[in-house]
Structure formats: structure tokens, C-alpha cells
Design an enzyme around this catalytic site. Structure first.
Site, PDB file in Angstrom:
ATOM      1  CG  ASN A  25      -1.718   1.198   1.417  1.00 58.67           C
ATOM      2  OD1 ASN A  25      -1.810   2.038   0.518  1.00 58.67           O
ATOM      3  ND2 ASN A  25      -2.334   1.335   2.585  1.00 58.67           N
ATOM      4  CD1 TRP A  26       3.527   0.936  -2.720  1.00 57.74           C
ATOM      5  CD2 TRP A  26       3.606   1.995  -4.686  1.00 57.74           C
ATOM      6  NE1 TRP A  26       4.235   0.143  -3.589  1.00 57.74           N
ATOM      7  CE2 TRP A  26       4.286   0.771  -4.804  1.00 57.74           C
ATOM      8  CE3 TRP A  26       3.518   2.828  -5.806  1.00 57.74           C
ATOM      9  CZ2 TRP A  26       4.895   0.363  -5.999  1.00 57.74           C
ATOM     10  CZ3 TRP A  26       4.114   2.421  -7.000  1.00 57.74           C
ATOM     11  CH2 TRP A  26       4.797   1.207  -7.090  1.00 57.74           C
ATOM     12  CE  LYS A  27      -0.186   3.316   4.706  1.00 55.55           C
ATOM     13  NZ  LYS A  27      -0.176   3.442   6.148  1.00 55.55           N
TER      14      LYS A  27
ATOM     15  CG  HIS B 260      -5.868   1.860   5.263  1.00 58.52           C
ATOM     16  ND1 HIS B 260      -5.444   2.859   6.105  1.00 58.52           N
ATOM     17  CD2 HIS B 260      -4.828   1.003   5.139  1.00 58.52           C
ATOM     18  CE1 HIS B 260      -4.185   2.607   6.468  1.00 58.52           C
ATOM     19  NE2 HIS B 260      -3.791   1.490   5.906  1.00 58.52           N
TER      20      HIS B 260
ATOM     21  CD  GLU C 273      -2.980   5.579   6.736  1.00 55.55           C
ATOM     22  OE1 GLU C 273      -2.962   5.574   5.491  1.00 55.55           O
ATOM     23  OE2 GLU C 273      -2.039   5.130   7.429  1.00 55.55           O
TER      24      GLU C 273
ATOM     25  CD  GLU D 169      -3.579  -2.566   7.507  1.00 56.71           C
ATOM     26  OE1 GLU D 169      -2.440  -2.778   7.074  1.00 56.71           O
ATOM     27  OE2 GLU D 169      -4.242  -1.558   7.200  1.00 56.71           O
TER      28      GLU D 169
ATOM     29  N   GLY E  54       2.241   2.408  10.724  1.00 54.85           N
ATOM     30  CA  GLY E  54       3.182   3.508  10.531  1.00 54.85           C
ATOM     31  C   GLY E  54       3.910   3.919  11.794  1.00 54.85           C
TER      32      GLY E  54
ATOM     33  CB  SER F 109       5.005  -1.615  12.116  1.00 53.22           C
ATOM     34  OG  SER F 109       4.587  -0.276  12.326  1.00 53.22           O
TER      35      SER F 109
ATOM     36  N   GLY G 163       2.721  -1.116   4.352  1.00 53.16           N
ATOM     37  CA  GLY G 163       2.763   0.295   3.989  1.00 53.16           C
ATOM     38  C   GLY G 163       4.181   0.749   3.725  1.00 53.16           C
ATOM     39  N   GLY G 164       4.800   1.374   4.729  1.00 49.45           N
ATOM     40  CA  GLY G 164       6.126   1.991   4.572  1.00 49.45           C
ATOM     41  C   GLY G 164       7.166   1.105   3.898  1.00 49.45           C
TER      42      GLY G 164
HETATM   43  P1  PGA Z   1       2.725   0.343   7.705  1.00 58.80           P
HETATM   44  O1  PGA Z   1       1.273   0.546   7.057  1.00 58.80           O
HETATM   45  O2  PGA Z   1       3.275  -0.952   7.149  1.00 58.80           O
HETATM   46  O3  PGA Z   1       3.522   1.548   7.248  1.00 58.80           O
HETATM   47  O4  PGA Z   1       2.535   0.286   9.163  1.00 58.80           O
HETATM   48  C1  PGA Z   1       0.405  -0.545   6.903  1.00 58.80           C
HETATM   49  C2  PGA Z   1      -0.871  -0.082   6.281  1.00 58.80           C
HETATM   50  O5  PGA Z   1      -1.269   1.065   6.503  1.00 58.80           O
HETATM   51  O6  PGA Z   1      -1.523  -0.833   5.538  1.00 58.80           O
END
Ligand code: PGA
Length: 254
Positions: A9-11, A96, A98, A168, A174, A214, A235-236
Site C-alpha cells: 500500500n503505497w498510500k 483502511h 486512515e 490492521e 506507521g 509495521s 505500507g512503509g
Molecule cells: P505500515 O502501514 O506498514 O507503514 O505500518 C500498513 C498499512 O497502513 O496498511
């Protein structure tokens, strides 16, 4: 046997050119080290076409990070499932944290989004998870169950076959602080039981349960070993080819 799924997930990261470079790196590194893991990447909307071009003739799937529930209409700023399907998306991440917390998406909206995505023959990745306060208040299972209930209750039973569920924990996204294998295992077991009870053993067992929050190359192996973990939402660490593929590789070693 369940094929694990690892989704990047590149956001809101990556203009078109850099997204194409990253997608190309993922594809070419996979060519040198083929994987038994299904891999998908979810760039921002604007980069979907260029990334889609890079993924042609590769096993890597194209995913979107969100969509609206209506196919078209007066919804300024939104993108619909048919639009995503048209440009080759095979997965759409929905609900998600966010989206839930920053953009106030409610379970009912997410339920409608699942219907619109699966109606386009794409697969939905439904995200659920508790906040830190909810965890401290011993409400994790209650919250996750309510999210599942509200997102799935109005849907046709067969929709479960077109769905992945990503657990999640909000406090792990994050933050660098991933859930422990015990915490992940406990929630994944509960989700599995919920699915078996609601949809029958065969359908309930077939849904892939991803963990996200994470995930890094350093912790991927211990998380991938957990019985009910069938993939990751990353994500990251998905913003560079090498760590992302190292994470996916954790399932090859199992
Ligand atoms: P993260 O994000 O790996 O940076 O914690 C995961 C996600 O939001 O799907």
C-alpha cells in the site's frame, strides 16, 4: 493450499515517474527470484495507469487504495469501481484505518464499496482493527467483530469468496510498533471463527487473512509463521522493492 497474498500500500506516495521505477524494480527482482506468493501493489490513483503498464506480462497484480460505492454520479473528487476495473485493477483496499479515521468512513459505506468492487469482478481487501484505547479497554475482539458484522451483514453470502480481510491494529500502522505474534494470532483466530460460523467451514476457511501494521523484513518471518496469517498488507516497507520482496519471501520460507 492457500496461496499467500502480500499487498504493498503505497498510500499518497509516488508521482508517475517514480511509481513506474518502483514497479519496474519489483517486477525485475521477482524475475530473478520467482515467488510462490501472490503480490499486488496499490499506488495512488494517478499512478495506476503507468504502474499497470509496468505490470503487464508480470505476475504482480494492480490494486487501488479506495473507491466510491456508486458507479458514477455527482461525487466530486471520487473514483468508482468501474473506473478502476477499466484500468486493470484486480484488488481494491477498503476501510483502511486512515480512511476510517481521517476521512470518517463508516462501516455502512464500506459495505456498499465491497458490493461495488465485487460487482466489477475485482477483489476487495477489507481492513479492520482497533485503536490503542480500544485495545487497552479490552475491546479488540468486540470492535473487530462489529466492523466485520457491519461491513458484511447486508451482502450476498457469496461475496465472501471475493474478499480478503486485513487485520490492521490502528496503533501499529506507521508507528514501527507491530503487534506481537500472540496478539496477531488471537485476533486472526477470532476472525477465522467468525467467518466459519457465519459463512460455513469451507467458505470461512478459504478467506485469506492478512496482517498489516509495521511489517518489516525483520519481523515478517515470525508473523508469517502464524497459523491463520495468510498474507500481509505493507505500507512503509513497500516503498522500496528489496524490503517489500523480502517481506513476501517470508512466506516462501514457511
Ligand atoms: P505500515 O502501514 O506498514 O507503514 O505500518 C500498513 C498499512 O497502513 O496498511
Amino acid at each position: 493450499m492457500t496461496v499467500p497474498l502480500v499487498v504493498g500500500n503505497w498510500k499518497m506516495n509516488g508521482k508517475q515517474a517514480e511509481s513506474a521505477v518502483l514497479a519496474r524494480a519489483i517486477v525485475s527482482q521477482l524475475e530473478t527470484k520467482p515467488s510462490n506468493v501472490e503480490i499486488a501493489i496499490a499506488p495512488p490513483f494517478t499512478a495506476l495507469p503507468v504502474v499497470g503498464m509496468e505490470l503487464r506480462n508480470s505476475p504482480v497484480k494492480l490494486a487501488a487504495q479506495n473507491c466510491h460505492w456508486e458507479p458514477s454520479g455527482a461525487f466530486t473528487g471520487e473514483v468508482s469501481a468501474p473506473m478502476l476495473s477499466e484500468i486493470g485493477c484486480q484488488y481494491v483496499i477498503l476501510g483502511h484505518s486512515e480512511r476510517r479515521h481521517i476521512f470518517h468512513e463508516r462501516d455502512e459505506m464500506i459495505a456498499r464499496k465491497i458490493s461495488s468492487v465485487t460487482a466489477q469482478s475485482m477483489r476487495a481487501i477489507l481492513c479492520v482493527g482497533e485503536t490503542l484505547d480500544q485495545r487497552h479497554g479490552d475491546k479488540t475482539v468486540e470492535i473487530v467483530t462489529a466492523q466485520l458484522d457491519n461491513a458484511l451483514k447486508g451482502l450476498a453470502k457469496g461475496v465472501i469468496a471475493d474478499l480478503e480481510i486485513a487485520y490492521e491494529p490502528v496503533w501499529a500502522i506507521g508507528t514501527g510498533q507491530h503487534a506481537t505474534p500472540e496478539q496477531v494470532s488471537q485476533v486472526h483466530e477470532c476472525i477465522r471463527e467468525y467467518l466459519r460460523t457465519g459463512f460455513g467451514a469451507v467458505s470461512g476457511n478459504a478467506v485469506r487473512l492478512l496482517y498489516g501494521g509495521s511489517v518489516k523484513p525483520e519481523n515478517a518471518e515470525s508473523l508469517a509463521k502464524i497459523d491463520q496469517v495468510n498474507g500481509f498488507l505493507v505500507g512503509g516497507a513497500s516503498l522500496q522493492a528489496e524490503p517489500f520482496l523480502a517481506i513476501a519471501d517470508a512466506f516462501n520460507e514457511n
